[in-house]
Structures are given as C-alpha cells and as structure tokens.
Enzyme design. Structure first.
Site, short mmCIF file in Angstrom:
data_model
loop_
_atom_site.label_atom_id
_atom_site.label_comp_id
_atom_site.label_asym_id
_atom_site.label_seq_id
_atom_site.Cartn_x
_atom_site.Cartn_y
_atom_site.Cartn_z
N LYS A 98 37.43 -7.84 -49.16
CA LYS A 98 38.82 -8.23 -49.43
C LYS A 98 39.62 -7.10 -50.06
CE LYS A 98 38.53 -13.13 -49.20
NZ LYS A 98 38.63 -14.44 -49.81
N LYS A 103 33.66 -13.22 -38.72
CA LYS A 103 33.71 -14.69 -38.90
C LYS A 103 35.12 -15.23 -38.66
CE LYS A 103 34.73 -15.19 -43.74
NZ LYS A 103 34.54 -15.75 -45.03
N LYS A 114 40.90 -17.51 -42.01
CA LYS A 114 42.34 -17.74 -42.05
C LYS A 114 43.11 -16.44 -42.22
CE LYS A 114 40.83 -20.08 -46.10
NZ LYS A 114 40.46 -21.42 -46.50
P1 TYM Z 1 36.75 -20.87 -48.58
O1 TYM Z 1 38.00 -21.60 -48.97
O2 TYM Z 1 36.89 -19.49 -48.03
O3 TYM Z 1 35.94 -21.72 -47.51
C1 TYM Z 1 35.59 -23.10 -47.73
C2 TYM Z 1 34.23 -23.40 -47.11
O4 TYM Z 1 34.24 -23.11 -45.70
C3 TYM Z 1 33.16 -22.26 -45.38
N1 TYM Z 1 33.57 -21.37 -44.27
C4 TYM Z 1 32.88 -21.21 -43.13
N2 TYM Z 1 31.73 -21.76 -42.69
C5 TYM Z 1 31.30 -21.40 -41.46
N3 TYM Z 1 31.94 -20.51 -40.66
C6 TYM Z 1 33.10 -19.93 -41.06
N4 TYM Z 1 33.74 -19.07 -40.26
C7 TYM Z 1 33.62 -20.27 -42.35
N5 TYM Z 1 34.73 -19.90 -43.06
C8 TYM Z 1 34.68 -20.58 -44.23
C9 TYM Z 1 32.86 -21.47 -46.66
O5 TYM Z 1 31.55 -20.98 -46.70
C10 TYM Z 1 33.10 -22.53 -47.72
O6 TYM Z 1 31.95 -23.33 -47.91
N6 TYM Z 1 34.84 -19.29 -52.92
C11 TYM Z 1 34.98 -20.45 -52.04
C12 TYM Z 1 35.55 -21.68 -52.71
C13 TYM Z 1 34.87 -22.08 -53.96
C14 TYM Z 1 33.60 -22.71 -54.11
C15 TYM Z 1 33.42 -22.86 -55.51
C16 TYM Z 1 32.66 -23.15 -53.21
C17 TYM Z 1 35.37 -21.90 -55.22
N7 TYM Z 1 34.52 -22.36 -56.13
C18 TYM Z 1 32.28 -23.47 -56.02
C19 TYM Z 1 31.50 -23.75 -53.74
C20 TYM Z 1 31.32 -23.91 -55.12
C21 TYM Z 1 35.88 -20.06 -50.89
O7 TYM Z 1 36.68 -19.18 -51.00
O8 TYM Z 1 35.72 -20.87 -49.79
#
Ligand code: TYM
Length: 334
Positions: free
Chosen positions: A114, A197, A200
């Site tokens: 990032k 991957k 967004k």
């Molecule tokens: P975020 O908002 O980027 O994504 C949310 C969830 O979607 C999954 N994900 C995917 N899975 C499969 N293929 C993809 N292309 C793909 N893109 C996204 C992510 O693995 C995630 O499970 N840091 C985290 C949010 C967070 C969090 C936490 C998660 C904050 N605190 C505590 C678990 C526990 C995030 O940015 O997810």
C-alpha cells in the site's frame, strides 16, 4: 468459540469480499452457539489511514452496513458494530502498540504494497494499523478469525502480540486466536490479471464484480474476463500455470458450494465459450437478490444507524473486562 471479523467500509463491496469473507460469516453465524459469540464490525478507523472525503465515508459506512445485512448478517444474532462507536479499540491499540515491535510491523506485506515507493509520505496510521487490528480481536477474547488469505499475516502478528504481552506482564489475559481461512475462495483474483487479487483499489472496474453491479455489467465483465484458448482439463491440478482459468473455476465452485475438482470434471474438454455464460448466469442468480435487498436497506440510513448503535453498545460491554485487565496488568490505575 468466539468469532470476530471486520471489513473496511470502502465504496465497493466486491466478489472477493463476498466469497472470501462475508458468505462464510453468514454460515458461521448459524453455527456459533451462545449469545454474543459472533461479532462483525466495520473497520472505519482503518478506513481513515488514507484520506477519505468525510461525507463519502459516512455514506460508505451506511452502504457497508446495508450490504452486510443484505448478504444475510442478522443483527439479532450477530453483534454488528463500527470501530468509531467503541473507543476501547483505539485505547487498546495504544496499549498494544507498546508491546508490538517495529521489526514485526516492518515485515507486513500489505503495508509494503500500500505504501509502495512513497513510504515516507504515508500516514503513521497506515503503518500502525495492524496493531489496531490486533486490538480488534484481542479485546473480545476471540478464538477464531475468519478472513481471506491476505489477512493471514495480520492474524499471525495478533498472536505474537498476545503472547508477548501475556509473557512480559506475567498474565493470562489474552486468548491467542486462530485464523479461519477457507480453501476455495480464500483468494479471488482480478478478472483482468489472474496474478493479482480482486481489490477495490484496482483502477479498472472491469477487474472486479461489485455487489452493486447490474445483471448486464456482471455478464459483460465475465464475457470480457481474461482467459486462455485452451479447453478445461479433467483435473483442477492441471490448471496450474493458468491463473485466470483457475480463478473462474474457483468462483464457480465457491458459488455452488462444490469442489473445484467437480466443476472441472463437469466442463472437461469444453472451452470458455461454454463455461463463461454458465458462470455469468450463476453470478446473476446469486447476486441479484442481494442487490435488491441492498437497495431497500440503503434507503433507510436511520435504521442502519440504530443497528450499529445497538451493536456498538453491546460490543463496548464485551470489551470492557479485557481493556480493564490490560490497564491493570500494565500497572496503570484508573
Ligand atoms: P478488507 O476490508 O480489505 O477485506 C474484508 C475481508 O475480505 C477478504 N478479501 C478477500 N478474500 C478473498 N479474495 C479477495 N480478493 C479478497 N479481498 C478481500 C479479506 O481477507 C477480509 O477478510 N484489515 C481488514 C479488516 C479488519 C479485520 C480486523 C479483519 C480490521 N480489523 C480484525 C479481521 C479481524 C481489511 O482491511 O479487510
């Protein structure tokens, strides 16, 4: 078993989030026993690690809450809340930031991706964010964290922080959580490049299916998805080295709750001219009803605010004993 997971409230909820995370959360919601043992939150304090237009962020928080409910998260069974309404997250992040080591954070691949070449110019929040993520999980004594593959490293860091804190202060305060990573949809890839991957932040909208896309856009994106001219083989392993084909088969398998192997067996010998229309129909059929519900919920932001306020009050209560325990362990009278 206590389960927690989170998602950033950014504009586009895409198929990767849906298959990699949300669809699995909805299933787990039915399996977890006992009240207050399943928690899902909007990571809005994570969203501000990069600049967000405040009015847009507000809209996105409502949009994401609406999307989760439309996908099947039931606020009566799941504690659904947002970071900003539960100050314990920010407080615990500070306490844990004094246990986490700079060397550990320097290894976080997501930060490297990032920040890119602009490492000196990004916010401290973007760098320290995995510590907030650790706080999110440890505050609730969560045993399991269902996430996509890309979050695995952050959960490992959470485990390291929990163990170091418990050891340094001679307490048994934090539960050391396990990541729960699915096998078929753990990493849904871009429709334009099977090696990166679905995300967004990809500038090309053709690279992802958004949950808000209408039927025609879904069909068009699948028609134009990058593939190769070879027919499908009769085993999933034989797709290695063909990442785009592997991705489309995995999407099909995840949507139908089948193994990728059984999907390739069905289409063995056929080309993408046959496979793509079937996949597009399946997506339209699966996502159409969600889009309909999403529009209904999104039309009522006051109801969404009530859901988040109620969930946040419950989350704050659940977080309190662990936060107090951390202050006590550190020798900080309150
Ligand atoms: P975020 O908002 O980027 O994504 C949310 C969830 O979607 C999954 N994900 C995917 N899975 C499969 N293929 C993809 N292309 C793909 N893109 C996204 C992510 O693995 C995630 O499970 N840091 C985290 C949010 C967070 C969090 C936490 C998660 C904050 N605190 C505590 C678990 C526990 C995030 O940015 O997810």
């Amino acid at each position: 078993m206590r389960i927690i997971s989170g998602i950033q409230p950014t504009g586009n909820l895409h198929l990767g989030n849906y298959l990699g995370a949300i669809r699995r959360w909805v299933k787990l919601q039915d399996e977890v026993e006992g009240a207050d043992n399943f928690l899902i939150f909007l990571a809005d304090l994570h969203a501000i690690t990069v600049y967000n237009d405040p009015a847009e962020l507000r809209r996105n928080i409502h949009g994401m809450a609406a999307a989760l409910v439309a996908c099947g998260i039931d606020p009566a069974r799941t504690v659904l809340f947002n970071h900003a309404r539960v100050p314990a997250h920010a407080e615990m992040a500070w306490l844990l930031g004094c246990t986490a080591r700079i060397g550990w954070l320097n290894r976080m691949t997501q930060f490297k991706e990032k920040s890119g070449k602009n490492r000196e110019g990004v916010s401290i929040g973007l760098y320290a964010y995995p510590v907030l993520q650790a706080a999110d999980v440890l505050l609730y004594q969560a045993t399991h964290v269902p996430v996509g593959e890309d979050q695995k490293q952050h959960i490992e860091l959470t485990r390291d922080i929990a163990m170091k804190f418990n050891t340094d202060y001679g307490v048994d305060l934090f539960t050391v959580p396990e990541p729960l990573i699915g096998d078929t949809a753990a990493r849904i890839m871009s429709l334009r490049d099977g090696r990166s991957k679905m995300s967004k932040s990809d500038p090309s909208d053709m690279s992802r299916i958004n949950l808000s896309d209408d039927d025609d856009s879904i069909a068009q994106k699948i028609r134009k998805a990058k593939t190769d001219p070879e027919p499908l083989p009769d085993s999933f392993e034989a797709l290695s080295g063909r990442p785009e084909a592997e991705n489309l088969v995995s999407i099909y398998a995840a949507l139908t709750d089948r193994t990728p192997q059984s999907v390739v067996e069905e289409y063995a010998g056929k080309g993408f001219g046959a496979f793509k229309p079937a996949l597009a129909d399946l997506l339209v059929e699966s996502l159409g009803p969600i889009r309909g519900r999403l529009d209904d919920f999104a039309a009522d932001p006051a109801a969404l605010d009530r859901i988040l306020a109620d969930g946040s009050a419950r989350a704050a209560e659940l977080a309190k004993p662990t936060l107090e325990g951390a202050y006590r362990a550190l020798g900080l009278p309150r």
